[in-house]
Write a protein that holds these residues in place. Sequence first.
Motif, PDB file in Angstrom:
ATOM      1  N   PHE A   1     -11.597 -31.654  -9.854  1.00  0.00           N
ATOM      2  CA  PHE A   1     -10.234 -32.006 -10.215  1.00  0.00           C
ATOM      3  C   PHE A   1     -10.020 -31.913 -11.728  1.00  0.00           C
ATOM      4  CE2 PHE A   1      -6.622 -34.965 -10.645  1.00  0.00           C
ATOM      5  CZ  PHE A   1      -5.757 -34.268  -9.829  1.00  0.00           C
ATOM      6  N   SER A   2     -11.053 -32.263 -12.516  1.00  0.00           N
ATOM      7  CA  SER A   2     -10.904 -32.173 -13.977  1.00  0.00           C
ATOM      8  C   SER A   2     -10.655 -30.733 -14.401  1.00  0.00           C
ATOM      9  CB  SER A   2     -12.150 -32.675 -14.697  1.00  0.00           C
ATOM     10  OG  SER A   2     -12.642 -33.822 -14.132  1.00  0.00           O
ATOM     11  N   ILE A   3     -11.492 -29.815 -13.879  1.00  0.00           N
ATOM     12  CA  ILE A   3     -11.339 -28.409 -14.265  1.00  0.00           C
ATOM     13  C   ILE A   3      -9.981 -27.896 -13.818  1.00  0.00           C
ATOM     14  CG2 ILE A   3     -12.294 -26.096 -13.975  1.00  0.00           C
ATOM     15  CD1 ILE A   3     -14.953 -27.474 -13.316  1.00  0.00           C
ATOM     16  N   PHE A   4      -9.627 -28.254 -12.579  1.00  0.00           N
ATOM     17  CA  PHE A   4      -8.373 -27.775 -12.017  1.00  0.00           C
ATOM     18  C   PHE A   4      -7.182 -28.285 -12.822  1.00  0.00           C
ATOM     19  CE2 PHE A   4      -4.845 -28.281  -9.004  1.00  0.00           C
ATOM     20  CZ  PHE A   4      -4.708 -26.964  -8.624  1.00  0.00           C
ATOM     21  N   LEU A   5      -7.240 -29.569 -13.212  1.00  0.00           N
ATOM     22  CA  LEU A   5      -6.119 -30.163 -13.952  1.00  0.00           C
ATOM     23  C   LEU A   5      -5.942 -29.461 -15.302  1.00  0.00           C
ATOM     24  CD1 LEU A   5      -4.084 -32.488 -13.785  1.00  0.00           C
ATOM     25  CD2 LEU A   5      -5.679 -33.850 -15.097  1.00  0.00           C
ATOM     26  N   ALA A   6      -7.073 -29.186 -15.971  1.00  0.00           N
ATOM     27  CA  ALA A   6      -6.975 -28.520 -17.279  1.00  0.00           C
ATOM     28  C   ALA A   6      -6.340 -27.147 -17.128  1.00  0.00           C
ATOM     29  CB  ALA A   6      -8.358 -28.404 -17.912  1.00  0.00           C
ATOM     30  N   MET A   7      -6.778 -26.398 -16.105  1.00  0.00           N
ATOM     31  CA  MET A   7      -6.231 -25.057 -15.895  1.00  0.00           C
ATOM     32  C   MET A   7      -4.758 -25.135 -15.506  1.00  0.00           C
ATOM     33  SD  MET A   7      -8.407 -22.757 -16.517  1.00  0.00           S
ATOM     34  CE  MET A   7     -10.082 -22.761 -17.061  1.00  0.00           C
ATOM     35  N   LEU A   8      -4.437 -26.116 -14.633  1.00  0.00           N
ATOM     36  CA  LEU A   8      -3.050 -26.266 -14.174  1.00  0.00           C
ATOM     37  C   LEU A   8      -2.136 -26.583 -15.363  1.00  0.00           C
ATOM     38  CD1 LEU A   8      -1.292 -26.490 -11.557  1.00  0.00           C
ATOM     39  CD2 LEU A   8      -1.549 -28.942 -11.787  1.00  0.00           C
ATOM     40  N   CYS A   9      -2.605 -27.450 -16.264  1.00  0.00           N
ATOM     41  CA  CYS A   9      -1.777 -27.783 -17.430  1.00  0.00           C
ATOM     42  C   CYS A   9      -1.564 -26.551 -18.290  1.00  0.00           C
ATOM     43  CB  CYS A   9      -2.437 -28.876 -18.249  1.00  0.00           C
ATOM     44  SG  CYS A   9      -2.156 -30.459 -17.533  1.00  0.00           S
ATOM     45  N   GLY A  10      -2.573 -25.670 -18.335  1.00  0.00           N
ATOM     46  CA  GLY A  10      -2.383 -24.417 -19.056  1.00  0.00           C
ATOM     47  C   GLY A  10      -1.228 -23.634 -18.474  1.00  0.00           C
ATOM     48  N   ILE A  11      -1.154 -23.597 -17.134  1.00  0.00           N
ATOM     49  CA  ILE A  11      -0.075 -22.835 -16.492  1.00  0.00           C
ATOM     50  C   ILE A  11       1.275 -23.507 -16.731  1.00  0.00           C
ATOM     51  CG2 ILE A  11       0.794 -21.983 -14.284  1.00  0.00           C
ATOM     52  CD1 ILE A  11      -2.148 -21.939 -13.390  1.00  0.00           C
TER      53      ILE A  11
END
Lengths: 124, 501
Positions: free
Chosen positions: B13-23
């Motif tokens: 979830f941490s990795i996903f959240l960081a990438m999602l915030c990038g988008i």
Amino acid sequence: MNHLGTNFYEAVSVILFGIGFMNLLLQNNLIKKFIGLNIMDTAVYLFLAAKGYIWGRVAPILTDGIVDASYYVNPIPAGLVLTGIVVSVSVTAFSLALVQRLYMHYGTLNMDEIMKISREEEGE
Amino acid sequence: MEHINWIHNIPFFSIFLAMLCGIITALVKNGRLAFKIHSIMVFIIFVMSVILLISVVKNNEIFTFMMGHFPAPWGNELRAGPLEALMAVTFSIVMLLTVSGGSEFIFKDVVPEKQPLYFIMLNALFGAMLALVYTNDIFTAYVFIEINTIASCALIMAKGTPQSMVGTTHYLVISLLGSGLFLLGVCILYSITGHLLFPQMKEAILEIIKTEQYRLPLLVVTGFMFIGIAIKSALFPFHSMLPGAYHSAIPTSSGILSGLVLKSYIILGIKLIYCVFSAEVMHTLKITEVLFVFGLAGMVMGSVYAMRERKMKRMLAYSSVAQIGYIYMGIGMGSRVGMTAACFHILAHAITKTLLFLCCGSFVEDSGGKEKIYHMRGAALRNPLAGIGYTVGALSMIGIPLLAGFISKIYFATASVYSSGKMAAVLIILGVSMVLNALYFLPSVIAIWTPEKGVEMKPVSSVSPLFAVSIVGFILLNFVLGVCYRPITRIIQMSIELLAQ
């Protein structure tokens, strides 16, 4: 010598890798430098593709209803090659954009000259 | 059961959240809003990582998280234990403090249209660093190494000056050489082991060592991968990219690149040593000895280069080279105590070097863009908070008691006793390096506290509150690591025991 014959593709790809690597390291012209990068990456894909292929088998696409794994080649290296291509395309795009901006400012593609001009500017 | 499952989702979830915030940030047009999104994201990840750390330390476990629906030999996995969780906590706290403290530099030096793009790159970089820490699959590691490279280059380039473009080109070329070698290593390793996941590879490698078949390819592969990692993390002979890049980037970028990005590659290297090659194989292949020698060389040469430097930021960049040398020396000792010292130094250097870069950026700004140490006389009197921050950071790097840098040096010295044949070398070089550290850090500290003759030193009227909070936070962290270091080293020892199983 025998091993070199059987691993012909791998040997060639490692030589290509060396050519690309040295090009990226030593070439002064920036465009040629990044062509070196592409040679290096492509050499790795050749290596992977050669490793993944098994003589006499077909691509792992289910058409004739054969589910026996020994009928197909290993699909994982192909997947890795695809991922690698995506990475190398984006890196190349980034570096070319960078080279373009450098050219617009310094009017040359030669790394040595760019360093020289940049040092002079900094010294002021 | 539900509860445990939830905690096991945190790494993904941490990795996903960081990438999602990038988008999401790609849709934002305003730099300040992008900054808020970024800070909230990092804060959420910080809280989650703390929960994860408490949970794994309490249960004394390492768990793997299956990505997608394919089980172990085929699918992709994440893996988290105390070391990974501790690093995630450190990364998020340093990231939070650096970006909030350095936000003024971002808003001042980056053109307004490009500010949201800067934060996209920060988010991508953070996600990639977390992925490098958590991953259990070697090809995923390669992909995230490349994402890390591109994002760091974009962060260096953000200032848009010609100098920063030259710095970026240099950084990009050297980094690409490193990742190319790593990629070739991964491919050959895949062809001799037939696996991409760490645990399966480890079994295959132990088999190779036992049967003596493919021994030479294994040596070559290990060489390729560790040279690749050494290039990426700027170990001594490969450090030439750092000074130009850090000098021309904005201070926030320099702090993050030096404090965190270099460390994420080293942590990947540590995971490879324990989870793929295993410490015994590394020892038989003599790779640890090579890293040890280069580490020692880096400790001395980095400091020698730093002494010759007149510009403060370049001096700090060379000092990073020396500190990376310390970490590789700890890894090269080949013992678990050495590794503990190296891991502790990763934390100590992360919190200290970012503090130094932020304060240095603030001095440069106060003195109107002049960068030589000579021009910084009296800078601390104009901006006392940054002056205190710089002094604490410099003293910690030298190794003054009560500060984080002292503890890591104590641990390195203690660890040398346990590695036979290396004790004399470690102690001598450690002493020499500390003296050299003092020789180049103290003059700069004295310079910033000495008023310039004939010029009245007025304090800068306003220091941004975020900058003040961040500097105070870093100073406190330095003291916390320097005084209450026991729990942290205990976590590191425990995690290395777990990794080595």
